[in-house]
Design a protein around this motif. Structure first.
Motif, PDB file in Angstrom:
ATOM      1  N   GLY A   1       1.011  -1.438   0.224  1.00 47.58           N
ATOM      2  CA  GLY A   1      -0.028   0.157   0.155  1.00 47.58           C
ATOM      3  C   GLY A   1       0.851   1.859  -0.009  1.00 47.58           C
ATOM      4  O   GLY A   1       0.340   2.079  -0.807  1.00 47.58           O
ATOM      5  N   GLN A   2       1.742   1.181   0.509  1.00 46.64           N
ATOM      6  CA  GLN A   2       3.179   2.741   0.730  1.00 46.64           C
ATOM      7  C   GLN A   2       3.365   2.767  -0.170  1.00 46.64           C
ATOM      8  O   GLN A   2       3.494   3.477  -1.011  1.00 46.64           O
ATOM      9  N   ILE A   3       4.158   1.827  -0.601  1.00 46.15           N
ATOM     10  CA  ILE A   3       4.833   1.623  -1.550  1.00 46.15           C
ATOM     11  C   ILE A   3       4.409   2.210  -2.710  1.00 46.15           C
ATOM     12  O   ILE A   3       4.698   3.092  -3.948  1.00 46.15           O
ATOM     13  N   GLY A   4       2.788   1.899  -2.620  1.00 46.21           N
ATOM     14  CA  GLY A   4       2.035   2.413  -4.221  1.00 46.21           C
ATOM     15  C   GLY A   4       1.274   3.946  -4.194  1.00 46.21           C
ATOM     16  O   GLY A   4       1.494   4.769  -5.183  1.00 46.21           O
ATOM     17  N   GLU A   5       2.073   3.913  -2.546  1.00 40.65           N
ATOM     18  CA  GLU A   5       0.882   5.318  -2.254  1.00 40.65           C
ATOM     19  C   GLU A   5       2.783   6.792  -3.100  1.00 40.65           C
ATOM     20  O   GLU A   5       1.980   7.452  -3.970  1.00 40.65           O
ATOM     21  N   ILE A   6       3.545   5.968  -2.963  1.00 41.09           N
ATOM     22  CA  ILE A   6       4.774   6.331  -3.060  1.00 41.09           C
ATOM     23  C   ILE A   6       5.394   6.526  -5.129  1.00 41.09           C
ATOM     24  O   ILE A   6       5.022   7.721  -5.428  1.00 41.09           O
ATOM     25  N   ALA A   7       4.802   5.763  -4.852  1.00 41.01           N
ATOM     26  CA  ALA A   7       4.356   5.710  -6.998  1.00 41.01           C
ATOM     27  C   ALA A   7       3.798   6.764  -7.650  1.00 41.01           C
ATOM     28  O   ALA A   7       3.859   7.542  -8.300  1.00 41.01           O
ATOM     29  N   GLU A   8       2.600   7.006  -6.923  1.00 44.91           N
ATOM     30  CA  GLU A   8       1.715   7.485  -7.459  1.00 44.91           C
ATOM     31  C   GLU A   8       1.710   8.943  -7.135  1.00 44.91           C
ATOM     32  O   GLU A   8       1.552   9.675  -7.993  1.00 44.91           O
ATOM     33  N   ASN A   9       1.762   8.891  -5.747  1.00 44.46           N
ATOM     34  CA  ASN A   9       1.838  10.849  -5.818  1.00 44.46           C
ATOM     35  C   ASN A   9       3.304  11.358  -6.035  1.00 44.46           C
ATOM     36  O   ASN A   9       3.328  12.595  -6.083  1.00 44.46           O
ATOM     37  N   PHE A  10       4.795  10.244  -6.015  1.00 44.74           N
ATOM     38  CA  PHE A  10       5.791  10.742  -6.270  1.00 44.74           C
ATOM     39  C   PHE A  10       6.798  10.555  -7.631  1.00 44.74           C
ATOM     40  O   PHE A  10       7.703  10.953  -8.467  1.00 44.74           O
ATOM     41  N   ASN A  11       6.041   9.391  -8.083  1.00 47.01           N
ATOM     42  CA  ASN A  11       6.715   8.883  -8.999  1.00 47.01           C
ATOM     43  C   ASN A  11       7.997   9.260  -9.392  1.00 47.01           C
ATOM     44  O   ASN A  11       8.744   9.621 -10.369  1.00 47.01           O
TER      45      ASN A  11
ATOM     46  N   LYS B   1       5.568  -0.947 -13.930  1.00 45.51           N
ATOM     47  CA  LYS B   1       4.465  -0.610 -14.536  1.00 45.51           C
ATOM     48  C   LYS B   1       4.212   0.634 -14.581  1.00 45.51           C
ATOM     49  O   LYS B   1       4.188   1.089 -15.883  1.00 45.51           O
ATOM     50  N   LYS B   2       4.212   0.900 -13.482  1.00 49.99           N
ATOM     51  CA  LYS B   2       3.953   2.441 -13.278  1.00 49.99           C
ATOM     52  C   LYS B   2       5.065   3.518 -14.281  1.00 49.99           C
ATOM     53  O   LYS B   2       4.227   3.992 -14.830  1.00 49.99           O
ATOM     54  N   ASN B   3       5.959   3.050 -13.775  1.00 49.27           N
ATOM     55  CA  ASN B   3       7.490   4.588 -14.738  1.00 49.27           C
ATOM     56  C   ASN B   3       8.708   3.387 -15.393  1.00 49.27           C
ATOM     57  O   ASN B   3       9.578   2.857 -14.248  1.00 49.27           O
ATOM     58  N   PRO B   4       8.410   2.783 -16.605  1.00 50.82           N
ATOM     59  CA  PRO B   4       9.859   1.741 -17.209  1.00 50.82           C
ATOM     60  C   PRO B   4      11.125   2.451 -16.681  1.00 50.82           C
ATOM     61  O   PRO B   4      11.883   2.028 -16.658  1.00 50.82           O
ATOM     62  N   ASN B   5      11.114   3.533 -16.874  1.00 48.52           N
ATOM     63  CA  ASN B   5      12.351   4.120 -16.895  1.00 48.52           C
ATOM     64  C   ASN B   5      13.088   4.944 -15.692  1.00 48.52           C
ATOM     65  O   ASN B   5      13.995   4.817 -15.286  1.00 48.52           O
ATOM     66  N   THR B   6      12.290   3.928 -14.355  1.00 55.82           N
ATOM     67  CA  THR B   6      12.687   4.488 -12.779  1.00 55.82           C
ATOM     68  C   THR B   6      13.652   3.084 -12.717  1.00 55.82           C
ATOM     69  O   THR B   6      13.471   2.213 -12.980  1.00 55.82           O
ATOM     70  N   ILE B   7      14.238   3.584 -11.823  1.00 54.10           N
ATOM     71  CA  ILE B   7      16.367   2.803 -11.430  1.00 54.10           C
ATOM     72  C   ILE B   7      16.019   1.815 -10.296  1.00 54.10           C
ATOM     73  O   ILE B   7      15.516   3.470  -8.988  1.00 54.10           O
ATOM     74  N   ILE B   8      16.347   1.159  -9.914  1.00 58.37           N
ATOM     75  CA  ILE B   8      15.901   0.171  -7.806  1.00 58.37           C
ATOM     76  C   ILE B   8      17.154  -0.360  -7.868  1.00 58.37           C
ATOM     77  O   ILE B   8      17.973  -0.908  -8.154  1.00 58.37           O
ATOM     78  N   ASN B   9      17.267   0.359  -6.383  1.00 61.41           N
ATOM     79  CA  ASN B   9      19.299  -0.124  -5.897  1.00 61.41           C
ATOM     80  C   ASN B   9      18.831  -1.698  -5.738  1.00 61.41           C
ATOM     81  O   ASN B   9      17.901  -2.018  -5.759  1.00 61.41           O
ATOM     82  N   SER B  10      19.813  -2.129  -5.295  1.00 56.21           N
ATOM     83  CA  SER B  10      20.203  -3.190  -5.217  1.00 56.21           C
ATOM     84  C   SER B  10      19.574  -4.210  -3.956  1.00 56.21           C
ATOM     85  O   SER B  10      19.543  -5.706  -3.858  1.00 56.21           O
ATOM     86  N   ARG B  11      18.750  -3.609  -3.177  1.00 54.58           N
ATOM     87  CA  ARG B  11      18.265  -3.779  -2.236  1.00 54.58           C
ATOM     88  C   ARG B  11      17.241  -4.382  -1.926  1.00 54.58           C
ATOM     89  O   ARG B  11      15.807  -4.226  -1.398  1.00 54.58           O
ATOM     90  N   LEU B  12      16.823  -5.294  -2.716  1.00 53.43           N
ATOM     91  CA  LEU B  12      15.340  -5.601  -3.214  1.00 53.43           C
ATOM     92  C   LEU B  12      15.839  -7.560  -3.401  1.00 53.43           C
ATOM     93  O   LEU B  12      15.162  -7.586  -4.748  1.00 53.43           O
ATOM     94  N   GLN B  13      16.673  -7.652  -2.855  1.00 51.00           N
ATOM     95  CA  GLN B  13      17.120  -9.226  -2.635  1.00 51.00           C
ATOM     96  C   GLN B  13      16.886  -9.454  -4.041  1.00 51.00           C
ATOM     97  O   GLN B  13      16.726 -10.646  -4.913  1.00 51.00           O
ATOM     98  N   GLY B  14      18.197  -8.977  -5.619  1.00 46.93           N
ATOM     99  CA  GLY B  14      18.268  -9.843  -6.618  1.00 46.93           C
ATOM    100  C   GLY B  14      17.099  -9.402  -7.046  1.00 46.93           C
ATOM    101  O   GLY B  14      17.714  -9.637  -8.827  1.00 46.93           O
TER     102      GLY B  14
END
Ligand code: GLC
Length: 456
Positions: free
Chosen positions: A193-203, A231-244
């Motif tokens: 829910g929170q991740i969705g809010e951040i994606a939605e509000n701040f992209n 899906k929300k933003n194909p160009n968003t960059i994700i750091n490594s701390r997401l277990q691979g």
């Protein structure tokens, strides 16, 4: 005795697993990293990390202070009452970040303590639970974008304060997720829910996850998180701390000595030894020391994410402002040697940090402190057409000796650096080549792009 020993072992293992996952810059990454979307990140070089939260009230460790039992959880949470953000001025934060020369910023939207800095529909937040009574993220993200600075959001997957999260403190676990799967599902619902809010509000242009070490990719549903964000933003960059499932690696504090194996990486670093505001920690690095580390990182192809820790009222401490401003002055003068360059050459060729222009025809040499008698540059097969000082353009004398057949015996170039051109922090020289750089590599390790010379 047994108890003490097992506690010690537990702490050691926890500490080791923390170090292995975050210390080295060799975490497992997604196998679908898109080079095109990573380009701005590889060009950016400098980002500013901001650890802001209720921990600034007492000036204690962010979240870890209660986790490690230095303060009781309820006393830690009392800091909510002192978090005023009374002098918070997002526009001036963004202006200072701009002045530092950083191209992106990453704000702790919610740390392991569970306090969200925006008006989250779930859980504790600064709008309803602190005297700040404000959403602190929205105006900051807008101010960054006004200044053309990319917006990064730090989000801790773990929330040690949440009643449905399994881990509470180092000593106390609430439950086992295998035994109470429904409870874990509830936590994930909150987290998604929170991740969705951040994606939605701040992209966000960049997501900086943390706290992933407590669960597996499967438990976090890391692939689903990645999918949702892209899906929300194909160009968003994700750091490594997401277990691979991230795009780039995040060595922390320990400055890498050798090139980290990941293609894209960023060292996150405190200015003193604390992420958040801790007035008692006065062991600040000097601006020169920060610049020196920065040059080493970009020389190895990485970025620096330099941390600041604002006070509970939103003021940025003077020592931190000073470092950002000095760094900014230096970067302004030397921008062409920094932004949009690529990693430099091995230290065997030049005893110092270097970067290369994307077309590999310009090599930048970073010269800390006062000049040696003559700088030495070895093993460059190309003809050097000029050497000049970055920022002033002054041409320098150089002399290549011992080049017989240039490609076979490239010789050694000696560069004189007169005192008058020395920058108070770090001088940078621009070496212009007649063609894209090729290195002489007779006995050295085979490297990508370098042809091994045959020995005679
Ligand atoms: C660690 C810590 C955290 C900090 C982060 C920054 O993972 O858990 O307190 O925010 O590093 O890199």
């Amino acid at each position: 005795m047994k108890n003490i020993r097992s506690q010690f072992l537990f702490a050691l293992v926890a500490c080791m697993s923390f170090l292995t996952s975050y210390g080295q810059g060799n975490e497992k990454l997604s196998d679908a990293v898109d080079d095109r979307k990573m380009e701005w990140f590889a060009d950016a070089k400098l980002g500013i990390f901001i650890h802001w939260g209720i921990y600034a009230v007492k000036g204690i460790d962010e979240s870890w202070s209660f986790y490690n039992g230095k303060i009781a959880h309820k006393d830690y949470m009392k800091q909510l009452e002192g978090f005023t953000a009374g002098k918070y001025d997002p526009a001036s934060w963004a202006a200072l970040i701009k002045e530092s020369g950083a191209q992106y910023a990453v704000l702790t939207s919610r740390h392991h303590d569970g306090v969200a800095l925006w008006d989250s529909k779930q859980g504790v937040n600064t709008v309803k639970d602190t005297p700040a009574k404000r959403d602190l993220v929205t105006p900051f993200a807008a101010a960054l974008r006004d200044n053309d600075i990319k917006v990064g959001m730090y989000y801790s997957l773990s929330n040690w304060s949440h009643n449905d999260y399994d881990e509470f403190t180092r000593e106390e676990k609430r439950y086992d997720i295998k035994e109470e799967p429904k409870r874990w599902e509830r936590y994930k619902k909150y987290m998604f829910g929170q991740i969705g809010e951040i994606a939605e509000n701040f992209n966000p242009d960049l997501w900086w996850f943390d706290g992933d070490w407590e669960h597996s990719a499967e438990e976090w549903e890391a692939p689903r998180i990645r999918e949702l964000l892209l899906k929300k933003n194909p160009n968003t960059i994700i750091n490594s701390r997401l277990q691979g499932y991230g795009d780039y690696s995040t060595p922390e504090q320990g400055t890498p000595i050798f090139n980290p194996p990941a293609e894209y990486w960023e060292l996150c670093l405190t200015m003193n030894g604390s992420w958040g505001y801790q007035p008692l920690d006065t062991a600040y690095k000097t601006p020169y020391e920060v610049i020196r580390i920065f040059a080493d990182m970009i020389s190895m192809g990485g970025n620096l994410l330099l941390d600041i820790g604002p006070k509970a009222n939103g003021e940025i401490p003077g020592e931190q402002v000073h470092i950002l401003k000095e760094l900014g002055k230096w970067l302004k003068k030397h921008k062409e040697a920094v932004y949009a360059t690529r990693k430099g050459i091995d230290l065997h060729y030049f005893y110092g940090p270097t970067t290369l222009s994307k077309d590999r025809k310009t090599l930048y040499l970073f010269v800390p402190g006062s000049p040696q008698k003559e700088l030495v540059l070895k093993g460059i097969k190309n003809k050097i057409t000029s050497v000049s000082v970055v920022g002033t353009g002054e041409k320098l004398e150089f002399n290549t000796k011992g080049a017989i057949d240039w490609a076979k015996y490239p010789g050694i170039s000696y560069i004189k650096v007169p005192n008058r051109v020395i920058d108070p922090y770090m001088t940078v020289l621009k070496v212009t080549l007649d063609s894209p750089l090729e290195l002489f590599n007779k006995y050295g390790p085979q490297k990508e792009g370098d042809k091994q010379e045959e020995s005679h």
